[in-house]
Structure formats: structure tokens, C-alpha cells
Design a protein around this motif. Structure first.
Motif: not given
Ligand SMILES: Nc1ncnc2c1ncn2[C@@H]1O[C@H](COP(=O)(O)OP(=O)(O)OP(=O)(O)O)[C@@H](O)[C@H]1O
Ligand SMILES: [Mg+2]
Lengths: 336, 325
Positions: A15, A17, A22, A24, A43-50, A62, A98, A181, A279
Motif C-alpha cells: 500500500f 500511502t 506498507v 502488507a 495476528e491482526s495486521g499480519s496481512g491475511k486479508s490482503t 493506494p 470478515q 474470518e 509494516l
């Protein structure tokens, strides 16, 4: 072993920004075959959804996929035109999001949102599409489907909405289903139900399932293979049996130790100390080293992902028996 | 729903009463119409006679009570100048103003939503930035100046469109309207555009902001994940969510459009209520001023009611809440 229906090779998504880049997803690879379940934990923010959105071709600016390949039946989706990728979405690869409260459009009725999903890929009369939508609702265990079809999302409970989203995902019998999730926002009984239903539905339709979660206990019951992600990178991946029973990476170990059900009651739950670094400004070397009890000066350089004990791990100091440890760290340093 | 409408109507009457009192006192404070109405040559006796005939010698509260009594029967007083019922004068000119305001709304929505969508979806592009800049300009240009410029360019320089007046009118269900003939339409274009300018800027900004917000929502991503075409994602999923605030604001602003018409009507010599109001203020024709303001307030109230109903039709969540409570 059958050829994988979906394989990701060295996927990198960033990303761009205003405050910085980032990273990700940074060099993630995995493969899934039909009828198999791959768990992605972290954990949260580790890039799974990305990872999930990258596979769908749904990274919005971006953000951008900057490298790697996403192969569906051997064909790299990144080489497709936008129109071709659109025809893959929802038909060959489907995704469940999610938060069920946010995924359905609040001002459109359920039937509208289901029928358009059908007619986006098939020329069928509206009435036929409606019948199929009704059947699909029945398949995911929604009673009185005619009533539900005429409802707006806010008239349905969270669990009901997620079932609708699942029904939509299953409409075209996709080869790959990415579930991001899908049960986190639901209460525990519902979680179990939906989990079990998804498992049967995926098995019956022979789809490959990519299940994204931060909950290792879900992976343990559901998945065949698992990828453990940390700060955009895979730190350990292999079969569930290997990774969960004999975790090699200190982060995987920490995750497993912090699962409540695996822990004797009454004593404080061990937590991984510290937080995942941003990140945007990842330190050189292992991103986990500041939180790791085994970290040494070696960890200031990037650990590679290498094969060890029937899985792949990204660590200079994996949890192996002492006599193996020396050779393991040697191998790590030799690896490219 | 019926109960809701009834309650709102009752509230409206209270508002009307309050406004009439304020207006009455306010207009009284502006000045004495006698000085303007009666020729300077008139003698003392003649002045006294006129004052008595117009009941201007009574105390304010007595005048107000008499006004209320008549108002209850639909009589808002007689114009000093035209010697005709004030309400009649206003209603006669109301269609012209309403047509102007409706045309302006149509322009604002018809142009504003597509432009705003474009600016929202392609906010980084040159066109997107140009549209945004244009809308800022539309906000800051004074209406009268923009009106004069329109006349200067399209009437004086290019000679394409008439500079003022309403042109011929046709009768539609007994109401005189301009838009049915080419000549009438030509007369309508410039004033409608002038009046629309501010609202156009408003609609563009609302739509742009709404589109930008909607595009970050999960439901848009999910719509794309289903493989819907971009046209359907924007034209149905995004647009339907934007329409709620746009319709609400445009509806509520319709009243202020009628009020702003005062400036436009004066510039373009449009024979509507706004022009009547300015003329009446010039000669302190109190009954007409009061009647105008009351009609305007009534219009505002009706519009608000209509918008509430429309809003609940557009937004299923509101519909639910009303059915429940
Ligand atoms: N649109 C975006 N713009 C900038 N950064 C983003 C954007 N989307 C995600 N990121 C960043 O990418 C990283 C990975 O996010 P992602 O949503 O993939 O994490 P996740 O593992 O799914 O977390 P969670 O468990 O909370 O869902 C995060 O650091 C996040 O801040
Ligand atoms: Mg996520």
C-alpha cells in the motif's frame, strides 16, 4: 498428489500511502488442491486479508500487487485483463468477508443482491435466478427463504447475514472459496455451526477452501495445511499435524501457547510480549526478533524460508532437539 | 404514518402562528407605509382618512388580532398598492417561482449527480479535480454576479437566449407554465441555470463525498467480489446509497431555492413571487410582505414533510424504525 487448483507464488502486495509504503504481503507462497482446506493464521495486521483480496484482484488504490503469480488451474490471474478477472470473481473464486454486518448493501433487498450475483455470470431469466437463490438459502440452513429474500439486510441477524454471504459465495460452485474470518463477528455457538456447515459444503462441492483466521483452534479442527503469517511474511507453513503438534517457529509456539483451551485453567495465559512492528518501517532482519526469547545477533539479517522437519520455516533458531539445532541454523544460513 | 403526518401538521400550525407574530412585528418596525403611499401634497385630513381606512391607527396587537381573525378564513389582508387580496397576488405568481425552482433543482440533480460521481470515483484525475474546483467556484460566486455574467455572455454577446421576462406560457392542468414551448423554454434556461448554480455545487460535493465514502465500504468490495460489472457496482450499489443524503438535502433546500429566487427573479425580471416581494418591500406593502413570508413558511413545512416521507421510502432502515415506533 493432485495438481493444486490455486497456487500463489511469491506474492507481494503493498500500500503506497502518504505516510509511507506498507509491505502488507511480502513474498507469500502456498498451494491448495480441491477438497482441501488451507488455514492462514496470524495476528491482526499480519496481512491475511490482503492475501485474500490480492487473489480476488480487489486491492484498491493506494494498494497494488507488485510481484508474484496467482495461478488458478495453472493460469496466472495477474496476466488477465480486468474484464477477464471480473469473470473469475464470484464464479471460480468466491470470498466471504470478515464482518457480516458490513458485507451486504443496506439499501438493497437480499433477492436483489443474490440474483445479481447469478446474472453477473450467467444469462438466466430472473425467475430462474430467483429459484436458485431460494435453493441456495436452503442449502445454508436458512428457513422461510421466500421471506428472507424479500428482506433487507438489517432485518436479519448477524448469523443470518453471514449465511446469506456464504450462500452467495456458493452460488456458482466456485473452485476456490476464500473465507476471511467469517465467524469472528458471531457468537460461539454460531461459530461452531457455520464452521461445520462450511466444511461439509466445501467438501460436497469439491472446492478448495482458504480459511483465514487468527484462531489456531479453528485451524486445528478444520484445515489440512496451515500458513502462519507474521508482518506480511510466512514464518512457518506445513501440514496442520506437523505445525501444530511440533511448532518450530517461536511465534507459532507463542500462538499455540496462548490458545485458552490448550492451557490448564487457573493459571495466567501466556502472551507473546510486545507488539507487531509497523509494516511501514520494518527493521532489517527478522520482524519477530524484538519479541523473541531466542533472538540473537544473527537475527539482524533476514532469515530465509527453508525446509526443515517436513515443513517450511523462517527462523535461525527453530525449536528443534539440541543435536538438530546446530545443523538447522547452519542450513538456514546456507539457504538462499 | 398517518399519525406521523397529523402530528407534523399540528406542529406546523404552531410554527405558522409564531412566524406570523414575528413577521408582523418585524414588518411593523421597518417603517410607516403611509409616508410612501400617500402623495406629499395630501393634507392632514386625507392622511388621517387613509390611515383609518387601512386601520393603521390601531395598536399593533389589535392589528395582529384582526389579521389572525381574517387569516383563519384564508384572508391575509389586501394589498395597499394593488387594492387586491395579498394571498391572491402571491398565488398568482407562485407558479412562475415554483417552475423556476423546480427547473433549477432538475439542473442541479441532473448535472450534479453524474459530475459528483465522476469526481468521487476518479478523484485523482484531472477531470475529477476540475469538477471539484468548479464546485468550489459555484459556492463562492455571488448569484447576482453570475446572473449578470450569464446575461452578458448568452444574451448580449452571443444573443442566443433572452435576457429577461418569462415569455409565453401554456396552461398545464390550469397552471401557466413556460417549459412547453421553445420560446418559453428559452426564457427559462438562464434564470434556472443561475438559480441552480449554488445547488449544483452542493449536489456535486455531496455526491462526491458520498461516492468516496461508499467506495471504501465492504459492501462495495463484496459486490465486486461477486463479479458484478463496474457499471452495476457504481450505478446501483454506490448510487443508491448516495441518493439518500442527496435527496434529503436537495428536498430540504428546495425551500431556500424559492427564497433565493428573489435575487434571480429580480435580475431576470422573472414575474414570480420573489420579484413581487422586492417590489412590495420597496413600497412597504405590509399585507403582501406578510402573506409572502407566511406562504414561504408553509411551503418550507410542506417540503420538509414530503422529504421525510420520501426519505423513508428510500431508506429501508428508517421505514423499519417508523413501523416499530
Ligand atoms: N487500504 C489500505 N491502505 C493502507 N494500508 C492498508 C490498507 N489495507 C490494509 N492495510 C495495511 O496492511 C496491513 C495488513 O492488513 P490486513 O487487513 O491484510 O491484515 P489482517 O491480517 O487481515 O488483519 P485482521 O486480522 O485485523 O483482519 C496492515 O498493516 C494494514 O494497516
Ligand atoms: Mg483481515
Amino acid at each position: 498428489m493432485a495438481a493444486p487448483v490455486l497456487s500463489i507464488e511469491n506474492l507481494r502486495t503493498r500500500f503506497f500511502t502518504k505516510r509511507g509504503v506498507v509491505r502488507a504481503v511480502d513474498g507469500v507462497s502456498f498451494a491448495v488442491t480441491r477438497g482441501q482446506v488451507l488455514g492462514i493464521v496470524g495476528e491482526s495486521g499480519s496481512g491475511k486479508s490482503t492475501v485474500g483480496f490480492s487473489i480476488m484482484g480487489l486491492i484498491d488504490p493506494p494498494g497494488r500487487i507488485v510481484g508474484g503469480a496467482i495461478r488458478l488451474d495453472g493460469r496466472d490471474l495477474r496476466q488477465l485483463t480486468p474484464a477477464e478477472w471480473r469473470r473469475v470473481r464470484g464464479r471460480r473464486i468466491a470470498m466471504i468477508f470478515q464482518d457480516p454486518m458490513m458485507t451486504l448493501n443496506p439499501v438493497l433487498r437480499i433477492d436483489t443482491q443474490m440474483i445479481e450475483a447469478i446474472t453477473a455470470h450467467e444469462r438466466v431469466p430472473r425467475a430462474t435466478a430467483r429459484d436458485r437463490a431460494r435453493e441456495a438459502l436452503g442449502r445454508v440452513g436458512i428457513g422461510a427463504p421466500d421471506e428472507r429474500l424479500a428482506a433487507y439486510p438489517h432485518e436479519l441477524s448477524g448469523g443470518m447475514r453471514q449465511r446469506v454471504a456464504i450462500a452467495i459465495a456458493l452460488l456458482h460452485r466456485p473452485e476456490v472459496i476464500i473465507a476471511d474470518e467469517p465467524t469472528t463477528a458471531l457468537d460461539v455457538t454460531l461459530q461452531g455451526q457455520i464452521l461445520a456447515e462450511m466444511q461439509t459444503l466445501a467438501r460436497d462441492s469439491g472446492a478448495a477452501l482458504v480459511w483465514i483466521t487468527h484462531d489456531l483452534s479453528v485451524v486445528a479442527v478444520l484445515a489440512n495445511d496451515v500458513c502462519v503469517m507474521y508482518a506480511g511474511k510466512v514464518v512457518e507453513q506445513g501440514t496442520v499435524d506437523n505445525v501444530l503438534d511440533r511448532p518450530l517457529h517461536p511465534y507459532t509456539r507463542g500462538l499455540i501457547a496462548s490458545v485458552p483451551s490448550r492451557h490448564p485453567p487457573g493459571r495466567p495465559l501466556p502472551q507473546i510480549p510486545g507488539m507487531m512492528p509497523s509494516l511501514m518501517q520494518l527493521p532489517l532482519g527478522c520482524a519477530f526478533r524484538d519479541r523473541c526469547t531466542r533472538a540473537s545477533d544473527t537475527c539482524r539479517s533476514d532469515p530465509p524460508l527453508y525446509s526443515l522437519d517436513e515443513r517450511r520455516v523462517r527462523c535461525f533458531h527453530p525449536h528443534v532437539e539440541e543435536d538438530e539445532a546446530a545443523s538447522a541454523s547452519e542450513r538456514a544460513e546456507e539457504a538462499p | 404514518m398517518l399519525l406521523f403526518v397529523l402530528r407534523r401538521l399540528l406542529q406546523s400550525i404552531v410554527v405558522l402562528l409564531a412566524v406570523s407574530g414575528l413577521v408582523f412585528a418585524g414588518v411593523y418596525a421597518i417603517g410607516n407605509p403611509v409616508d410612501i403611499l400617500i402623495s406629499p401634497q395630501a393634507d392632514q385630513a386625507e392622511i388621517a382618512r387613509t390611515v383609518a381606512a387601512l386601520k393603521l391607527d390601531r395598536p399593533l396587537w389589535e392589528q395582529y388580532l384582526a389579521f389572525l381573525q381574517h387569516a383563519a378564513t384564508g384572508d391575509l389582508g389586501r394589498s395597499f398598492v394593488f387594492d387586491a387580496p395579498a394571498i391572491g397576488l402571491i398565488l398568482e405568481r407562485l407558479p412562475a417561482t415554483l417552475e423556476l425552482a423546480a427547473s433549477a433543482t432538475l439542473i442541479a440533480v441532473g448535472l450534479g449527480i453524474p459530475l459528483g460521481l465522476w469526481a468521487g470515483i476518479r478523484s485523482g484525475s484531472l477531470a475529477g479535480k476540475a469538477i471539484l474546483a468548479g464546485s468550489i467556484l459555484g459556492f463562492s460566486l455571488p448569484t447576482f454576479w453570475a446572473g449578470l455574467m450569464l446575461i452578458l455572455v448568452f444574451s448580449v454577446e452571443l444573443g442566443w437566449l433572452p435576457a429577461g421576462g418569462r415569455g409565453p406560457t401554456q396552461s398545464l392542468f390550469g397552471v401557466p407554465v413556460s417549459f412547453l414551448s421553445w420560446d418559453g423554454l428559452a426564457h427559462l434556461v438562464l434564470p434556472a441555470l443561475n438559480l441552480a448554480l449554488f445547488k449544483l455545487a452542493l449536489v456535486i460535493r455531496l455526491t462526491r463525498a458520498g461516492a468516496r465514502e461508499a467506495l471504501t465500504q465492504d459492501y462495495v468490495k463484496f459486490a465486486r467480489a461477486k463479479g458484478l460489472s463496474e457499471a452495476r457496482v457504481i450505478g446501483v450499489h454506490v448510487l443508491k446509497n448516495i441518493l439518500i443524503p442527496v435527496v434529503t438535502v436537495v428536498g430540504l433546500e428546495f425551500g431556500s431555492l424559492v427564497a433565493f429566487a428573489v435575487v434571480t427573479e429580480t435580475i431576470f425580471a422573472w414575474p414570480g413571487t420573489g420579484k413581487l416581494l422586492i417590489d412590495s418591500i420597496g413600497v412597504l406593502d405590509r399585507p403582501v410582505i406578510v402573506a409572502y413570508l407566511l406562504v414561504a413558511v408553509t411551503l418550507f413545512i410542506l417540503i420538509n414533510l414530503l422529504v421525510d416521507v420520501l426519505y423513508s421510502i428510500l431508506d429501508p432502515r428508517v421505514r423499519m424504525a417508523q413501523a416499530g415506533g
